[in-house]
Design a protein around this motif. Structure first.
Motif, PDB file in Angstrom:
ATOM      1  N   ALA A 113       2.840  -0.446 -13.372  1.00  0.00           N
ATOM      2  CA  ALA A 113       3.025  -0.033 -11.976  1.00  0.00           C
ATOM      3  C   ALA A 113       3.344  -1.242 -11.091  1.00  0.00           C
ATOM      4  CB  ALA A 113       1.775   0.679 -11.467  1.00  0.00           C
ATOM      5  N   ILE A 114       2.643  -2.347 -11.315  1.00  0.00           N
ATOM      6  CA  ILE A 114       2.901  -3.552 -10.510  1.00  0.00           C
ATOM      7  C   ILE A 114       4.295  -4.104 -10.794  1.00  0.00           C
ATOM      8  CG2 ILE A 114       2.227  -5.963 -10.196  1.00  0.00           C
ATOM      9  CD1 ILE A 114      -0.691  -5.059 -10.507  1.00  0.00           C
ATOM     10  N   VAL A 115       4.686  -4.149 -12.063  1.00  0.00           N
ATOM     11  CA  VAL A 115       6.015  -4.654 -12.422  1.00  0.00           C
ATOM     12  C   VAL A 115       7.109  -3.730 -11.883  1.00  0.00           C
ATOM     13  CG1 VAL A 115       7.564  -5.095 -14.374  1.00  0.00           C
ATOM     14  CG2 VAL A 115       5.235  -5.962 -14.415  1.00  0.00           C
ATOM     15  N   GLY A 116       6.902  -2.427 -11.981  1.00  0.00           N
ATOM     16  CA  GLY A 116       7.889  -1.471 -11.458  1.00  0.00           C
ATOM     17  C   GLY A 116       8.042  -1.585  -9.950  1.00  0.00           C
ATOM     18  N   PHE A 117       6.912  -1.697  -9.256  1.00  0.00           N
ATOM     19  CA  PHE A 117       6.972  -1.867  -7.803  1.00  0.00           C
ATOM     20  C   PHE A 117       7.657  -3.191  -7.441  1.00  0.00           C
ATOM     21  CE2 PHE A 117       5.052  -3.381  -3.806  1.00  0.00           C
ATOM     22  CZ  PHE A 117       5.490  -2.358  -2.966  1.00  0.00           C
ATOM     23  N   GLY A 118       7.358  -4.247  -8.202  1.00  0.00           N
ATOM     24  CA  GLY A 118       8.000  -5.542  -7.956  1.00  0.00           C
ATOM     25  C   GLY A 118       9.501  -5.479  -8.183  1.00  0.00           C
ATOM     26  N   LEU A 119       9.932  -4.750  -9.215  1.00  0.00           N
ATOM     27  CA  LEU A 119      11.359  -4.613  -9.491  1.00  0.00           C
ATOM     28  C   LEU A 119      12.066  -3.848  -8.372  1.00  0.00           C
ATOM     29  CD1 LEU A 119      13.659  -5.125 -11.489  1.00  0.00           C
ATOM     30  CD2 LEU A 119      13.077  -2.968 -12.580  1.00  0.00           C
ATOM     31  N   LEU A 120      11.461  -2.781  -7.899  1.00  0.00           N
ATOM     32  CA  LEU A 120      12.046  -2.036  -6.784  1.00  0.00           C
ATOM     33  C   LEU A 120      12.129  -2.902  -5.524  1.00  0.00           C
ATOM     34  CD1 LEU A 120      10.464   1.510  -7.119  1.00  0.00           C
ATOM     35  CD2 LEU A 120      12.850   0.868  -7.440  1.00  0.00           C
ATOM     36  N   LEU A 121      11.095  -3.674  -5.278  1.00  0.00           N
ATOM     37  CA  LEU A 121      11.089  -4.566  -4.120  1.00  0.00           C
ATOM     38  C   LEU A 121      12.149  -5.662  -4.264  1.00  0.00           C
ATOM     39  CD1 LEU A 121       9.630  -4.875  -1.453  1.00  0.00           C
ATOM     40  CD2 LEU A 121       8.010  -6.387  -2.583  1.00  0.00           C
TER      41      LEU A 121
END
Length: 199
Positions: free
Chosen positions: A91-99
């Motif tokens: 979840a953290i990596v996915g959110f970071g990628l979207l950001l």
């Protein structure tokens, strides 16, 4: 590959983007600053904007890595199941990628718009570069696709012709002062020669 000047412009754009991060769509502003400083080439402006977005994302990436470290340490202390850690990390990596895509994408768009503004306002770009202490190359500031100012060239040529004695001004059809003075002198010399022949 980005030059040192492009990197300097991207750093300035990234600083603006981070400082104005409380404003929605602030990456566009940071990218626009980087693209404006980069110049009128839209590809180079977009590259500078994208670099500004990537540099502005670095603090966010640092916090994400710190968060993953704390989460991993917390999971190790509590002895939680590994599946929970994997889901949280994903979840953290996915959110970071979207950001990352949000920041770099909007900065790229801003860089393109900034390059367009640099093409429309080259004098303001040069003044901004001089204010920031960046080297402003005046020969590169004028877009190569823009036609030269024909009127200013014709005025310069007319002024040069006026400086030379005895040159007729073709634009106005008038005779310059030096030509009229030399013409008056040659007329008086001809009159003297004619008078001498008579005697």
């Amino acid at each position: 590959m980005a030059s040192g000047r492009t990197l300097a412009n991207a750093i300035i754009g990234a600083i603006v983007g981070v400082v104005l991060s409380f404003i929605p769509l602030s990456p566009v502003l940071g990218g626009a600053i980087a693209g404006f400083l980069e110049g009128s080439n839209t590809q180079k402006g977009a590259l500078a904007g994208a670099l500004a977005g990537a540099l502005a994302f670095l603090p966010v990436a640092g916090f994400a890595i710190l968060g993953l470290g704390v989460l991993g340490f917390g999971m190790g202390v509590v002895e939680a199941p590994i599946e929970g850690f994997a889901i949280a990390a994903l979840a953290i990596v996915g959110f970071g990628l979207l950001l990352f895509l949000y920041t770099v994408g909007l900065s790229l768009l801003g860089g393109y718009l900034g390059a367009y503004l640099a093409r429309e306002y080259p004098d303001q770009r040069i003044r901004t570069q001089e204010t920031l202490g960046l080297s402003a190359d005046r020969s590169r500031s004028v877009d190569a696709t823009r036609p030269p100012d024909v009127r200013s060239d014709s005025l310069r040529n007319r002024d040069r012709r006026r400086e030379r004695p005895g040159v007729r001004d073709s634009d106005s059809g008038s005779v310059s002062e030096s030509e009229s003075e030399s013409g008056a002198e040659s007329d008086s010399e001809r009159d003297r020669d004619v008078d001498r022949e008579r005697f």
